[in-house]
Design a protein around this motif. Structure first.
Motif, mmCIF file in Angstrom:
data_model
loop_
_atom_site.group_PDB
_atom_site.id
_atom_site.type_symbol
_atom_site.label_atom_id
_atom_site.label_comp_id
_atom_site.label_asym_id
_atom_site.label_seq_id
_atom_site.Cartn_x
_atom_site.Cartn_y
_atom_site.Cartn_z
ATOM 1 N N ASP A 159 3.939 -2.596 -9.542
ATOM 2 C CA ASP A 159 2.647 -2.887 -8.926
ATOM 3 C C ASP A 159 2.026 -1.589 -8.388
ATOM 4 O O ASP A 159 2.555 -0.494 -8.617
ATOM 5 C CB ASP A 159 2.799 -3.943 -7.825
ATOM 6 C CG ASP A 159 3.711 -3.493 -6.681
ATOM 7 O OD1 ASP A 159 3.915 -2.270 -6.509
ATOM 8 O OD2 ASP A 159 4.219 -4.366 -5.957
ATOM 9 N N ALA A 160 0.925 -1.719 -7.683
ATOM 10 C CA ALA A 160 0.195 -0.542 -7.206
ATOM 11 C C ALA A 160 1.034 0.327 -6.270
ATOM 12 O O ALA A 160 0.804 1.539 -6.165
ATOM 13 C CB ALA A 160 -1.086 -0.982 -6.505
ATOM 14 N N SER A 161 2.016 -0.270 -5.606
ATOM 15 C CA SER A 161 2.876 0.489 -4.699
ATOM 16 C C SER A 161 4.069 1.113 -5.414
ATOM 17 O O SER A 161 4.889 1.782 -4.792
ATOM 18 C CB SER A 161 3.372 -0.422 -3.571
ATOM 19 O OG SER A 161 4.270 -1.401 -4.074
ATOM 20 N N GLY A 162 4.174 0.863 -6.727
ATOM 21 C CA GLY A 162 5.291 1.413 -7.494
ATOM 22 C C GLY A 162 6.526 0.554 -7.476
ATOM 23 O O GLY A 162 7.590 0.979 -7.949
ATOM 24 N N LYS A 163 6.425 -0.665 -6.963
ATOM 25 C CA LYS A 163 7.591 -1.536 -6.854
ATOM 26 C C LYS A 163 7.551 -2.655 -7.892
ATOM 27 O O LYS A 163 6.495 -3.053 -8.373
ATOM 28 C CB LYS A 163 7.687 -2.128 -5.450
ATOM 29 C CG LYS A 163 7.918 -1.072 -4.363
ATOM 30 C CD LYS A 163 8.186 -1.703 -3.021
ATOM 31 C CE LYS A 163 8.418 -0.642 -1.953
ATOM 32 N NZ LYS A 163 9.591 0.198 -2.253
ATOM 33 N N SER A 164 8.737 -3.154 -8.216
ATOM 34 C CA SER A 164 8.882 -4.279 -9.132
ATOM 35 C C SER A 164 10.215 -4.948 -8.823
ATOM 36 O O SER A 164 10.973 -4.495 -7.959
ATOM 37 C CB SER A 164 8.827 -3.800 -10.590
ATOM 38 O OG SER A 164 9.846 -2.843 -10.826
ATOM 39 N N ASN A 172 12.038 0.292 -6.643
ATOM 40 C CA ASN A 172 11.098 1.322 -7.090
ATOM 41 C C ASN A 172 11.719 2.129 -8.222
ATOM 42 O O ASN A 172 11.650 3.356 -8.271
ATOM 43 C CB ASN A 172 10.689 2.234 -5.929
ATOM 44 C CG ASN A 172 11.879 2.896 -5.258
ATOM 45 O OD1 ASN A 172 13.038 2.606 -5.572
ATOM 46 N ND2 ASN A 172 11.602 3.785 -4.328
ATOM 47 N N GLU A 176 9.729 1.969 -16.584
ATOM 48 C CA GLU A 176 9.507 0.558 -16.904
ATOM 49 C C GLU A 176 10.741 -0.083 -17.536
ATOM 50 O O GLU A 176 10.907 -1.298 -17.475
ATOM 51 C CB GLU A 176 8.316 0.412 -17.861
ATOM 52 C CG GLU A 176 6.974 0.749 -17.236
ATOM 53 C CD GLU A 176 5.810 0.497 -18.176
ATOM 54 O OE1 GLU A 176 6.053 0.027 -19.314
ATOM 55 O OE2 GLU A 176 4.663 0.760 -17.785
#
Length: 241
Positions: A159-164, A172, A176
């Motif tokens: 996501d925009a914060s770099g987390k998934s 983080n 991908e």
């Protein structure tokens, strides 16, 4: 390229009798660990299953294959999620370390109703080029254009914060593509169930080289590296700077 320390840290030197006594004391702990591992494996086998409802299709050496096809007539399927994304020049070195162990085991696993194979999100042509370079023979399929990798936490768009989500929590992770292993069961009626997936340090059990290193006085010898597997290279790259 030498990456290990030249000397051991100071260790006590004792007589043979003292060594035997210390070894027997440690053996008690080893046996307890073996019992705990057996219990953990039993509990893993008792985890609930989830039915796989989505129709996944892969590109394989023989053409298009469904998840059901990948079982190859057996009732159990283990898929290693290899970090090789679309457009990558080569696969992950750490995943490659694991993959160096796979060819010798697949024939034995097949005798226990287990099909073992590897999946990546790169297109099949890119997978096959890297596999040829590395000399591996195990089956390797492409999940390109499928939700498979994303559904089983082996690929994610942060996501925009770099987390998934990775390893069942917020992460983080730097790319991908992520390493993992997923296990599936197919019943007599052809229904497919997801029984288990593991990631990160849960994959240690697949690394025979680590198990050997753990027997040695220096162990994995990774202290001071920027991350635990920073020393790992593709097997055709050792000796290069």
């Amino acid at each position: 390229m030498a990456t290990s320390k030249p000397e051991l840290q100071q260790q006590k030197v004792v007589s043979h009798d003292e060594w035997i006594a210390a070894r027997k004391e440690y053996l008690i702990k080893e046996k307890e660990f073996s019992r705990q591992r057996d219990e953990l494996s039993r509990l893993r086998r008792e985890l609930p299953m989830e039915k796989v409802e989505k129709a996944y299709v892969f590109d394989g050496p023989e053409g298009k294959e469904t998840l059901a096809d990948l079982f190859d007539g057996r009732g159990q399927l283990v898929v290693y999620h290899f970090m090789l994304g679309p457009g990558w020049k080569e696969g992950c070195p750490s995943c490659s370390l694991l993959a160096d162990h796979f060819d010798g085991s697949t024939i034995h696993l097949a005798q226990r109703d287990v099909t073992f194979l590897v999946a990546s999100r790169a297109p099949l042509s890119e997978i096959q080029a890297f596999q040829k370079r590395m000399g591996w023979k195990f089956k390797w399929v492409s999940a390109f254009g499928s939700d498979f990798n994303f559904d089983f936490q082996a690929s994610a768009i942060p996501d925009a914060s770099g987390k998934s989500i990775y390893n069942y929590g917020e992460s983080n992770f730097a790319t991908e593509e992520r390493p993992g292993a997923s296990v599936f069961y197919k019943d007599a009626a052809g229904n497919i169930f997801h029984t288990y997936s593991t990631y990160a340090r849960g994959l240690d059990i697949l690394i025979g080289a680590y198990n050997v290193l753990d027997l040695t006085p220096k162990g994995r010898d990774e202290a001071g590296l920027k991350h635990g597997m920073a020393w790992v290279r593709h097997h055709d790259r050792y000796g290069q700077s």
